[in-house]
Design a protein around this motif. Sequence first.
Motif, PDB file in Angstrom:
ATOM      1  N   ALA A   1      11.201 -11.045   4.005  1.00 25.69           N
ATOM      2  CA  ALA A   1      12.269 -10.159   3.525  1.00 25.69           C
ATOM      3  C   ALA A   1      11.808  -8.705   3.535  1.00 25.69           C
ATOM      4  O   ALA A   1      12.570  -7.798   3.893  1.00 25.69           O
ATOM      5  N   PHE A   2      10.567  -8.439   3.157  1.00 25.85           N
ATOM      6  CA  PHE A   2      10.053  -7.073   3.188  1.00 25.85           C
ATOM      7  C   PHE A   2       9.780  -6.619   4.622  1.00 25.85           C
ATOM      8  O   PHE A   2       9.931  -5.435   4.943  1.00 25.85           O
ATOM      9  N   ALA A   3       9.374  -7.532   5.488  1.00 22.96           N
ATOM     10  CA  ALA A   3       9.108  -7.169   6.881  1.00 22.96           C
ATOM     11  C   ALA A   3      10.374  -6.677   7.571  1.00 22.96           C
ATOM     12  O   ALA A   3      10.321  -5.796   8.438  1.00 22.96           O
ATOM     13  N   GLU A   4      11.528  -7.227   7.184  1.00 22.19           N
ATOM     14  CA  GLU A   4      12.792  -6.772   7.760  1.00 22.19           C
ATOM     15  C   GLU A   4      13.076  -5.312   7.420  1.00 22.19           C
ATOM     16  O   GLU A   4      13.793  -4.624   8.151  1.00 22.19           O
ATOM     17  N   GLU A   5      12.516  -4.835   6.297  1.00 21.81           N
ATOM     18  CA  GLU A   5      12.685  -3.437   5.895  1.00 21.81           C
ATOM     19  C   GLU A   5      11.536  -2.560   6.383  1.00 21.81           C
ATOM     20  O   GLU A   5      11.453  -1.385   6.017  1.00 21.81           O
ATOM     21  N   GLY A   6      10.633  -3.150   7.173  1.00 18.97           N
ATOM     22  CA  GLY A   6       9.510  -2.383   7.701  1.00 18.97           C
ATOM     23  C   GLY A   6       8.401  -2.131   6.693  1.00 18.97           C
ATOM     24  O   GLY A   6       7.617  -1.189   6.858  1.00 18.97           O
ATOM     25  N   VAL A   7       8.306  -2.953   5.656  1.00 20.56           N
ATOM     26  CA  VAL A   7       7.283  -2.788   4.626  1.00 20.56           C
ATOM     27  C   VAL A   7       6.328  -3.972   4.698  1.00 20.56           C
ATOM     28  O   VAL A   7       6.748  -5.127   4.658  1.00 20.56           O
TER      29      VAL A   7
ATOM     30  N   GLU B   1       0.821  -1.206   0.000  1.00 19.22           N
ATOM     31  CA  GLU B   1       0.000   0.000   0.000  1.00 19.22           C
ATOM     32  C   GLU B   1       0.860   1.264   0.000  1.00 19.22           C
ATOM     33  O   GLU B   1       0.373   2.349  -0.310  1.00 19.22           O
ATOM     34  N   GLN B   2       2.119   1.124   0.349  1.00 21.58           N
ATOM     35  CA  GLN B   2       3.021   2.262   0.388  1.00 21.58           C
ATOM     36  C   GLN B   2       4.119   2.112  -0.662  1.00 21.58           C
ATOM     37  O   GLN B   2       4.345   1.027  -1.199  1.00 21.58           O
ATOM     38  N   ASP B   3       4.791   3.209  -0.944  1.00 17.93           N
ATOM     39  CA  ASP B   3       5.842   3.205  -1.954  1.00 17.93           C
ATOM     40  C   ASP B   3       7.030   2.371  -1.489  1.00 17.93           C
ATOM     41  O   ASP B   3       7.516   2.538  -0.365  1.00 17.93           O
ATOM     42  N   MET B   4       7.487   1.462  -2.346  1.00 24.53           N
ATOM     43  CA  MET B   4       8.667   0.654  -2.038  1.00 24.53           C
ATOM     44  C   MET B   4       9.902   1.427  -2.503  1.00 24.53           C
ATOM     45  O   MET B   4      10.535   1.085  -3.517  1.00 24.53           O
ATOM     46  N   ALA B   5      10.247   2.451  -1.775  1.00 24.30           N
ATOM     47  CA  ALA B   5      11.350   3.321  -2.196  1.00 24.30           C
ATOM     48  C   ALA B   5      12.675   2.560  -2.238  1.00 24.30           C
ATOM     49  O   ALA B   5      13.545   2.849  -3.067  1.00 24.30           O
ATOM     50  N   GLN B   6      12.830   1.578  -1.367  1.00 19.14           N
ATOM     51  CA  GLN B   6      14.074   0.808  -1.299  1.00 19.14           C
ATOM     52  C   GLN B   6      13.894  -0.581  -1.911  1.00 19.14           C
ATOM     53  O   GLN B   6      14.488  -1.550  -1.448  1.00 19.14           O
ATOM     54  N   TRP B   7      13.103  -0.655  -2.963  1.00 18.09           N
ATOM     55  CA  TRP B   7      12.790  -1.965  -3.522  1.00 18.09           C
ATOM     56  C   TRP B   7      14.036  -2.673  -4.066  1.00 18.09           C
ATOM     57  O   TRP B   7      14.109  -3.910  -4.044  1.00 18.09           O
ATOM     58  N   GLN B   8      15.026  -1.896  -4.517  1.00 17.83           N
ATOM     59  CA  GLN B   8      16.221  -2.531  -5.068  1.00 17.83           C
ATOM     60  C   GLN B   8      17.022  -3.256  -3.992  1.00 17.83           C
ATOM     61  O   GLN B   8      17.627  -4.297  -4.247  1.00 17.83           O
ATOM     62  N   GLN B   9      17.033  -2.698  -2.764  1.00 20.53           N
ATOM     63  CA  GLN B   9      17.737  -3.366  -1.669  1.00 20.53           C
ATOM     64  C   GLN B   9      17.042  -4.683  -1.322  1.00 20.53           C
ATOM     65  O   GLN B   9      17.700  -5.706  -1.101  1.00 20.53           O
ATOM     66  N   VAL B  10      15.708  -4.644  -1.275  1.00 20.13           N
ATOM     67  CA  VAL B  10      14.973  -5.870  -0.975  1.00 20.13           C
ATOM     68  C   VAL B  10      15.133  -6.871  -2.116  1.00 20.13           C
ATOM     69  O   VAL B  10      15.264  -8.078  -1.897  1.00 20.13           O
ATOM     70  N   ALA B  11      15.149  -6.357  -3.355  1.00 20.63           N
ATOM     71  CA  ALA B  11      15.326  -7.239  -4.506  1.00 20.63           C
ATOM     72  C   ALA B  11      16.666  -7.971  -4.428  1.00 20.63           C
ATOM     73  O   ALA B  11      16.761  -9.149  -4.790  1.00 20.63           O
ATOM     74  N   ALA B  12      17.697  -7.275  -3.941  1.00 17.02           N
ATOM     75  CA  ALA B  12      19.003  -7.921  -3.802  1.00 17.02           C
ATOM     76  C   ALA B  12      18.938  -9.078  -2.804  1.00 17.02           C
ATOM     77  O   ALA B  12      19.571 -10.120  -2.993  1.00 17.02           O
ATOM     78  N   LYS B  13      18.139  -8.899  -1.716  1.00 17.53           N
ATOM     79  CA  LYS B  13      17.961  -9.988  -0.747  1.00 17.53           C
ATOM     80  C   LYS B  13      17.184 -11.150  -1.364  1.00 17.53           C
ATOM     81  O   LYS B  13      17.513 -12.318  -1.156  1.00 17.53           O
ATOM     82  N   LEU B  14      16.146 -10.796  -2.129  1.00 21.37           N
ATOM     83  CA  LEU B  14      15.327 -11.841  -2.733  1.00 21.37           C
ATOM     84  C   LEU B  14      16.120 -12.648  -3.747  1.00 21.37           C
ATOM     85  O   LEU B  14      15.898 -13.848  -3.910  1.00 21.37           O
TER      86      LEU B  14
END
Length: 410
Positions: free
Chosen positions: A245-251, A71-84
């Motif tokens: 993985a997203f929960a670790e980033e608070g998303v 529901e919110q902007d994934m501003a740091q999506w590239q960091q999470v993508a690297a984890k995924l």
Amino acid sequence: MNLALSWTIGYRYWRARKANSFASFITLFAVSGIVLGVAALIIVSSVMNGLEGQLKQRILGAVPQLTVYSEQDMAQWQQVAAKLMQLDDVVAVSPSISTQAMLQSPSNISAVQIYGIYPEIEQQNVALMNPRFHRSLAVLTPGDYQIVLGAELARRLSVSPGDKVRVLSGDGVVYSPLGPVPSQRHFYVAGVFEMGSQVDANLAYVHHDDAQRVMRQQAGEIKQLRLYLRDPFNASTLQPQVVAAFAEEGVSVTTSDWRDNYGHLFSAVKMEKNMMSLMLSLIIAVAAFNIVSALVMMVVDKTTDVAVLKTQGLPTASVMGIFMIQGSLNAILGLVGGVLLGVLITLNLNSIMSSLGISILGAGQSLPVQLALSQLSAIVIGTLLITFLATVYPALRAANVQPASALRYE
């Protein structure tokens, strides 16, 4: 149990010319049944595997295999993508946006699922998709309002590259005194893709930025990611790891996978494959019953021999072993013949059909064939198990022969 003695006698009985010609016919019928059953099971299973693999390539190469929503902007999506990307099954991650819409042309109107993508990011995933499909998406540029349609969808709308279509989206609807008004905009058909499946009739692709404008979303926001998986069938087991993985980033995110829209199709193929395997396995089961009949006749024919062997001290287990070995040799003979015949036909199926002038899918199309070693092993083990169990009853009957009664009139 004297296994060597049981093997010697059983093998000699197996090679000996049968005094009972009917028993010989039953044995031949049983071996032939195993050959045909195993061969048919290998051929049909390989074709069904090929069909499933072809559907996976043609459908799951064009639709998101696993989608992540926020529901919110994934501003740091590239960091999470690297984890995924560190997960075993994840091959690539790219931003996406989707909406259900109506496409209107001068001659027709059709419902469609529209995906907004960044072609330059998708370029990295070319190996995961049909190359022709990917090349058709490369023409999308932001601000030009271009759209790429499935081939069947383009035929329904009677449009071709360069024509104009109107996109009406329920996302981004505005309310006026006359009621809700859907968001709409003209798009130019930039290309047509053809995957040879039902996705050709209900999918369209636009640039991510153009899709955001149509849906009246803030430019540059990333609220949806699509994941490419090494095996799309593992999507359900991967979802908890993606959410974590997203929960670790608070998303906070939710996920969906390809099964929501296309799971029923693959379930139908799987059920059909299982039912065909069951039906063809019955041929092997019938052949196993014939082995029982042939061995019972052999036990009746060799009752005197068995009685003599038992009077000389041959244990009951060894007597059973004689007839179990004899029946197992018939089963192994049929199994080897069936495997060789099935594999040979499977590897040359399209050539054989072509030489016979048979075309199931139409002129110029060949049957998809995929011979799976694991499935072949399961067929071999299952056949051995069924035929081995079929030898138990005749062997028990031979073991229960009473020497005194059998030799009374000898």
